[in-house]
Write a protein that holds these residues in place. Structure first.
Motif, PDB file in Angstrom:
ATOM      1  N   TYR A   1       0.833  -1.207   0.000  1.00  0.00           N
ATOM      2  CA  TYR A   1       0.000   0.000   0.000  1.00  0.00           C
ATOM      3  C   TYR A   1       0.870   1.261   0.000  1.00  0.00           C
ATOM      4  O   TYR A   1       0.546   2.257  -0.674  1.00  0.00           O
ATOM      5  CB  TYR A   1      -0.911  -0.020   1.235  1.00  0.00           C
ATOM      6  CG  TYR A   1      -1.665   1.261   1.481  1.00  0.00           C
ATOM      7  CD1 TYR A   1      -2.815   1.565   0.753  1.00  0.00           C
ATOM      8  CD2 TYR A   1      -1.233   2.171   2.443  1.00  0.00           C
ATOM      9  CE1 TYR A   1      -3.511   2.741   0.983  1.00  0.00           C
ATOM     10  CE2 TYR A   1      -1.918   3.348   2.686  1.00  0.00           C
ATOM     11  CZ  TYR A   1      -3.061   3.627   1.954  1.00  0.00           C
ATOM     12  OH  TYR A   1      -3.747   4.794   2.186  1.00  0.00           O
TER      13      TYR A   1
ATOM     14  N   ALA B   1      -3.696   5.687  11.482  1.00  0.00           N
ATOM     15  CA  ALA B   1      -4.943   5.474  10.749  1.00  0.00           C
ATOM     16  C   ALA B   1      -4.761   4.453   9.637  1.00  0.00           C
ATOM     17  O   ALA B   1      -5.636   3.599   9.395  1.00  0.00           O
ATOM     18  CB  ALA B   1      -5.447   6.802  10.173  1.00  0.00           C
ATOM     19  N   GLU B   2      -3.625   4.497   8.954  1.00  0.00           N
ATOM     20  CA  GLU B   2      -3.356   3.527   7.886  1.00  0.00           C
ATOM     21  C   GLU B   2      -3.161   2.128   8.463  1.00  0.00           C
ATOM     22  O   GLU B   2      -3.603   1.144   7.861  1.00  0.00           O
ATOM     23  CB  GLU B   2      -2.123   3.969   7.098  1.00  0.00           C
ATOM     24  CG  GLU B   2      -2.349   5.213   6.254  1.00  0.00           C
ATOM     25  CD  GLU B   2      -1.080   5.761   5.646  1.00  0.00           C
ATOM     26  OE1 GLU B   2      -1.141   6.336   4.544  1.00  0.00           O
ATOM     27  OE2 GLU B   2      -0.004   5.610   6.282  1.00  0.00           O
TER      28      GLU B   2
ATOM     29  N   ASP C   1      -6.625   0.839   9.199  1.00  0.00           N
ATOM     30  CA  ASP C   1      -7.396   0.523   7.990  1.00  0.00           C
ATOM     31  C   ASP C   1      -6.919  -0.760   7.323  1.00  0.00           C
ATOM     32  O   ASP C   1      -7.728  -1.494   6.730  1.00  0.00           O
ATOM     33  CB  ASP C   1      -7.291   1.677   6.993  1.00  0.00           C
ATOM     34  CG  ASP C   1      -8.048   2.916   7.451  1.00  0.00           C
ATOM     35  OD1 ASP C   1      -8.938   2.769   8.321  1.00  0.00           O
ATOM     36  OD2 ASP C   1      -7.736   4.015   6.968  1.00  0.00           O
ATOM     37  N   LEU C   2      -5.628  -1.053   7.423  1.00  0.00           N
ATOM     38  CA  LEU C   2      -5.065  -2.208   6.734  1.00  0.00           C
ATOM     39  C   LEU C   2      -4.964  -3.445   7.612  1.00  0.00           C
ATOM     40  O   LEU C   2      -4.649  -4.527   7.123  1.00  0.00           O
ATOM     41  CB  LEU C   2      -3.676  -1.853   6.194  1.00  0.00           C
ATOM     42  CG  LEU C   2      -3.667  -0.767   5.107  1.00  0.00           C
ATOM     43  CD1 LEU C   2      -2.253  -0.305   4.823  1.00  0.00           C
ATOM     44  CD2 LEU C   2      -4.322  -1.270   3.839  1.00  0.00           C
TER      45      LEU C   2
END
Length: 340
Positions: A192, A203-204, A207-208
């Motif tokens: 990503y 946050a990433e 999300d992942l």
């Protein structure tokens, strides 16, 4: 010789061609397999490059033909470079064949990388590798990965620019996931972030990260804890259509508010309490739960738990009241309580 995890890490970083073999054993087959992959890749190269210099052999085959291990170790390969014989899931029944191969081993022969399950101190196989001067054994325990191991995984995955908060969340995630799942998550994050020069953010990471089976209920519980009563009805309808039972919602709501209550009970306050939560809470969800705990306080958390206990008893009783309606009423009461 007996190898510690630190010794094994040094061996992976710089393979020793003078070692005749290494035994990797432990209760968790996935952790053992990952360590075995690291050692073999370090010795002969990544998968694909050194594949032609790798022989695989099942430990059970030694009972039928004990000499095949020695033959594989002594065989001359067609491709230049170090060779490895991977002996999978060997047991004490194959100890004699392994001993013969180790005793006949000479520099230039293929190195043996053997894996096994949990072995007692009295195990013949374990004693064989630990007692050899030119071989070693390492035990792989089910402990969470250390900071050094996490950083090594990040380097292998191609991740270098990571914010301190993201590193904190990755450390928490490593304690929640199996080693294989954690490695796949890092690879997904690396894919990503490929070509993205910005640091990895919490946050990433959130999300992942793999979604849990509880993720569908989180929206409902957050709406309740944040006083958004208008969202409760539509969310309840959606969850009911997905087959989520009212008792399940009661259990998960109790768990949610117990977490808020535990944070408020900490002598250092909610900020200190959330650091002690098991399993760890990370990412944006951590900040959200902290705000909820601070907003509810200790007294209202106890009142919320009393309301949920009453609803749970009603659901488990012989009452004819519609279960989802009972749960929805209790959650709306909590949402109204959050506004006060």
């Amino acid at each position: 010789m007996k190898l510690s995890p630190r010794d094994f890490a040094r061996l992976v970083a710089k393979p020793d061609p003078a070692l005749s073999g290494v035994l990797i054993y432990g209760q968790d087959a996935m952790r053992v397999a990952l360590k075995r992959q690291e050692l073999i890749a370090a010795t002969i190269g990544p998968q694909g490059e050194g594949e032609m210099r790798l022989d695989r052999m099942a430990g059970a085959e030694l009972r039928r033909d004990a000499a095949q291990l020695l033959d594989a170790v002594k065989a001359q390969g067609f491709f230049p470079g170090p060779r490895v014989v991977f002996l999978d899931s060997v047991t004490d029944q194959g100890a004699e064949a392994v001993q013969a191969a180790l005793s006949e081993w000479r520099p230039g022969d293929a190195q043996i990388v053997a894996t096994a399950g949990a072995l007692k101190a009295s195990s013949k196989l374990r004693k064989l590798f630990e007692g050899a001067k030119a071989a070693g054994a390492v035990a792989i325990y089910d402990d969470p990965p250390t900071q050094q191991e996490i950083e090594a995984e990040l380097t292998r995955a191609g991740l270098s620019d990571i914010s301190p908060d993201a590193m904190r969340d990755l450390t928490a995630l490593s304690r929640l996931l199996d080693p294989g799942d954690f490695r796949q998550t890092l690879q997904k994050i690396a894919l990503y972030k490929h070509g993205d020069a910005t640091p990895l953010t919490p946050a990433e990471v959130a999300d992942l990260a793999p979604a849990s089976h509880e993720a569908a209920v989180d929206d409902l519980l957050h709406a309740v804890a944040e006083g958004e009563s208008a969202k409760i009805g539509p969310l309840m309808v959606r969850l009911h259509a997905q087959g989520v039972a009212a008792v399940t919602l009661a259990i998960m709501a109790m768990r949610h508010f117990r977490s808020l209550h535990a944070m408020n009970c900490d002598p250092g306050g909610p900020s200190a309490g959330i650091q002690r939560m098991k399993p760890p809470i990370f990412g944006p969800r951590r900040d959200r739960l902290l705000r909820q705990a601070q907003g509810w306080g200790l007294v209202r958390c106890e009142a919320a738990l009393a309301t949920l206990t009453e609803a749970d008893l009603t659901l488990r009783s012989s009452s004819n009241a519609p279960s989802m309606a009972v749960m929805e009423r209790a959650l709306i009461r909590l949402a109204m309580m959050a506004r006060r």
